[in-house]
Write a protein that holds these residues in place. Structure first.
Motif, PDB file in Angstrom:
ATOM      1  N   LEU A   1     -13.956  30.271 165.674  1.00  0.00           N
ATOM      2  CA  LEU A   1     -14.371  29.252 164.692  1.00  0.00           C
ATOM      3  C   LEU A   1     -15.007  30.002 163.506  1.00  0.00           C
ATOM      4  N   PHE A   2     -14.581  29.295 162.151  1.00  0.00           N
ATOM      5  CA  PHE A   2     -15.095  30.022 160.846  1.00  0.00           C
ATOM      6  C   PHE A   2     -16.033  28.983 160.213  1.00  0.00           C
ATOM      7  N   GLU A   3     -17.019  29.351 159.791  1.00  0.00           N
ATOM      8  CA  GLU A   3     -17.708  28.528 158.701  1.00  0.00           C
ATOM      9  C   GLU A   3     -18.021  29.258 157.247  1.00  0.00           C
ATOM     10  N   PHE A   4     -17.522  28.615 156.215  1.00  0.00           N
ATOM     11  CA  PHE A   4     -17.571  29.173 154.828  1.00  0.00           C
ATOM     12  C   PHE A   4     -18.807  28.511 154.199  1.00  0.00           C
TER      13      PHE A   4
ATOM     14  N   ARG B   1     -20.848  28.621 150.528  1.00  0.00           N
ATOM     15  CA  ARG B   1     -20.903  29.562 148.924  1.00  0.00           C
ATOM     16  C   ARG B   1     -22.514  29.574 148.873  1.00  0.00           C
ATOM     17  N   VAL B   2     -23.043  30.473 148.459  1.00  0.00           N
ATOM     18  CA  VAL B   2     -24.263  30.813 148.261  1.00  0.00           C
ATOM     19  C   VAL B   2     -24.459  31.724 146.986  1.00  0.00           C
ATOM     20  N   GLY B   3     -24.541  30.965 145.651  1.00  0.00           N
ATOM     21  CA  GLY B   3     -24.308  31.633 144.435  1.00  0.00           C
ATOM     22  C   GLY B   3     -23.184  32.379 144.283  1.00  0.00           C
ATOM     23  N   SER B   4     -23.004  33.521 143.953  1.00  0.00           N
ATOM     24  CA  SER B   4     -21.818  34.252 143.592  1.00  0.00           C
ATOM     25  C   SER B   4     -21.233  34.954 144.784  1.00  0.00           C
ATOM     26  N   TYR B   5     -21.844  34.680 145.952  1.00  0.00           N
ATOM     27  CA  TYR B   5     -21.154  35.090 147.266  1.00  0.00           C
ATOM     28  C   TYR B   5     -20.914  34.124 148.340  1.00  0.00           C
ATOM     29  N   LEU B   6     -19.916  34.405 148.966  1.00  0.00           N
ATOM     30  CA  LEU B   6     -19.440  33.596 150.185  1.00  0.00           C
ATOM     31  C   LEU B   6     -19.969  34.114 151.599  1.00  0.00           C
ATOM     32  N   ARG B   7     -20.598  33.172 152.380  1.00  0.00           N
ATOM     33  CA  ARG B   7     -21.081  33.657 153.408  1.00  0.00           C
ATOM     34  C   ARG B   7     -19.961  32.914 154.588  1.00  0.00           C
ATOM     35  N   VAL B   8     -19.641  34.002 155.424  1.00  0.00           N
ATOM     36  CA  VAL B   8     -18.805  33.624 156.339  1.00  0.00           C
ATOM     37  C   VAL B   8     -19.330  33.714 157.884  1.00  0.00           C
ATOM     38  N   THR B   9     -19.381  32.610 158.684  1.00  0.00           N
ATOM     39  CA  THR B   9     -19.798  32.781 159.990  1.00  0.00           C
ATOM     40  C   THR B   9     -18.655  32.652 161.153  1.00  0.00           C
ATOM     41  N   ALA B  10     -18.410  33.675 161.798  1.00  0.00           N
ATOM     42  CA  ALA B  10     -17.549  33.590 162.886  1.00  0.00           C
ATOM     43  C   ALA B  10     -18.045  33.538 164.312  1.00  0.00           C
ATOM     44  N   ILE B  11     -17.660  32.301 165.041  1.00  0.00           N
ATOM     45  CA  ILE B  11     -18.188  31.923 166.471  1.00  0.00           C
ATOM     46  C   ILE B  11     -17.163  32.069 167.377  1.00  0.00           C
ATOM     47  N   ASP B  12     -17.281  33.011 168.496  1.00  0.00           N
ATOM     48  CA  ASP B  12     -16.440  32.860 169.513  1.00  0.00           C
ATOM     49  C   ASP B  12     -16.256  31.626 170.365  1.00  0.00           C
ATOM     50  N   GLY B  13     -15.181  30.835 170.219  1.00  0.00           N
ATOM     51  CA  GLY B  13     -15.224  29.630 170.897  1.00  0.00           C
ATOM     52  C   GLY B  13     -15.614  29.447 172.275  1.00  0.00           C
ATOM     53  N   ARG B  14     -15.319  30.658 173.067  1.00  0.00           N
ATOM     54  CA  ARG B  14     -15.518  30.657 174.447  1.00  0.00           C
ATOM     55  C   ARG B  14     -17.030  30.997 174.950  1.00  0.00           C
ATOM     56  N   THR B  15     -17.477  32.043 174.161  1.00  0.00           N
ATOM     57  CA  THR B  15     -18.710  32.577 174.539  1.00  0.00           C
ATOM     58  C   THR B  15     -19.735  31.974 173.540  1.00  0.00           C
ATOM     59  N   GLY B  16     -19.567  31.489 172.415  1.00  0.00           N
ATOM     60  CA  GLY B  16     -20.774  31.147 171.510  1.00  0.00           C
ATOM     61  C   GLY B  16     -21.314  32.169 170.840  1.00  0.00           C
ATOM     62  N   VAL B  17     -20.787  33.428 170.812  1.00  0.00           N
ATOM     63  CA  VAL B  17     -21.163  34.571 170.170  1.00  0.00           C
ATOM     64  C   VAL B  17     -20.991  34.436 168.601  1.00  0.00           C
ATOM     65  N   GLU B  18     -22.068  34.543 168.039  1.00  0.00           N
ATOM     66  CA  GLU B  18     -22.003  34.418 166.324  1.00  0.00           C
ATOM     67  C   GLU B  18     -22.257  35.620 165.566  1.00  0.00           C
ATOM     68  N   VAL B  19     -21.504  35.912 164.572  1.00  0.00           N
ATOM     69  CA  VAL B  19     -21.817  36.746 163.440  1.00  0.00           C
ATOM     70  C   VAL B  19     -21.690  36.274 162.165  1.00  0.00           C
ATOM     71  N   THR B  20     -22.467  36.783 161.149  1.00  0.00           N
ATOM     72  CA  THR B  20     -22.238  36.457 159.540  1.00  0.00           C
ATOM     73  C   THR B  20     -21.862  37.630 158.751  1.00  0.00           C
ATOM     74  N   VAL B  21     -20.819  37.403 157.941  1.00  0.00           N
ATOM     75  CA  VAL B  21     -20.741  38.348 156.941  1.00  0.00           C
ATOM     76  C   VAL B  21     -20.822  37.750 155.638  1.00  0.00           C
ATOM     77  N   ALA B  22     -21.064  38.656 154.663  1.00  0.00           N
ATOM     78  CA  ALA B  22     -21.015  38.228 153.400  1.00  0.00           C
ATOM     79  C   ALA B  22     -20.043  38.920 152.198  1.00  0.00           C
ATOM     80  N   GLY B  23     -19.450  38.256 151.260  1.00  0.00           N
ATOM     81  CA  GLY B  23     -18.724  39.021 150.148  1.00  0.00           C
ATOM     82  C   GLY B  23     -18.616  38.065 149.115  1.00  0.00           C
ATOM     83  N   PRO B  24     -17.949  38.730 147.956  1.00  0.00           N
ATOM     84  CA  PRO B  24     -17.886  37.996 146.626  1.00  0.00           C
ATOM     85  C   PRO B  24     -17.021  36.772 146.932  1.00  0.00           C
TER      86      PRO B  24
END
Length: 91
Positions: free
Chosen positions: A19-22, A24-47
């Motif tokens: 699962l992805f959550e997008f 927008r924070v100012g001039s960058y986009l924050r993307v959170t990826a969540i594994d649907g089975r385990t619930g492990v979550e990470v976040t990355v950011a980019g322009p």
């Protein structure tokens, strides 16, 4: 905005729904990826003007890295010579 995408191949926890959550924070986009089975979550950011697909692939790569690291660490003996986690408290 939240979107579901197919999982990318990988080891621990691979081939599942991601699962992805997008956000927008100012001039960058924050993307959170969540594994649907385990619930492990990470976040990355980019322009925010950059490639959405690149950010999704980067988030999936980070997710798989974290899952593989967790799987390796789970098999280790806690008495491996490294100091354990710091614990707070009153003395």
């Amino acid at each position: 905005m939240t979107a579901a995408g197919g999982g990318a191949g990988g080891a621990a926890g691979g081939d599942g729904e991601v699962l992805f959550e997008f956000q927008r924070v100012g001039s960058y986009l924050r993307v959170t990826a969540i594994d649907g089975r385990t619930g492990v979550e990470v976040t990355v950011a980019g322009p925010a003007t950059g490639s959405l697909e690149l950010l999704k692939r980067t988030a999936i790569s980070k997710l798989r890295f974290v899952q593989n690291k967790d799987a390796r660490d789970a098999g280790k003996d806690p008495g491996n010579g490294r100091p354990g986690p710091k614990r707070g408290g009153l003395y």
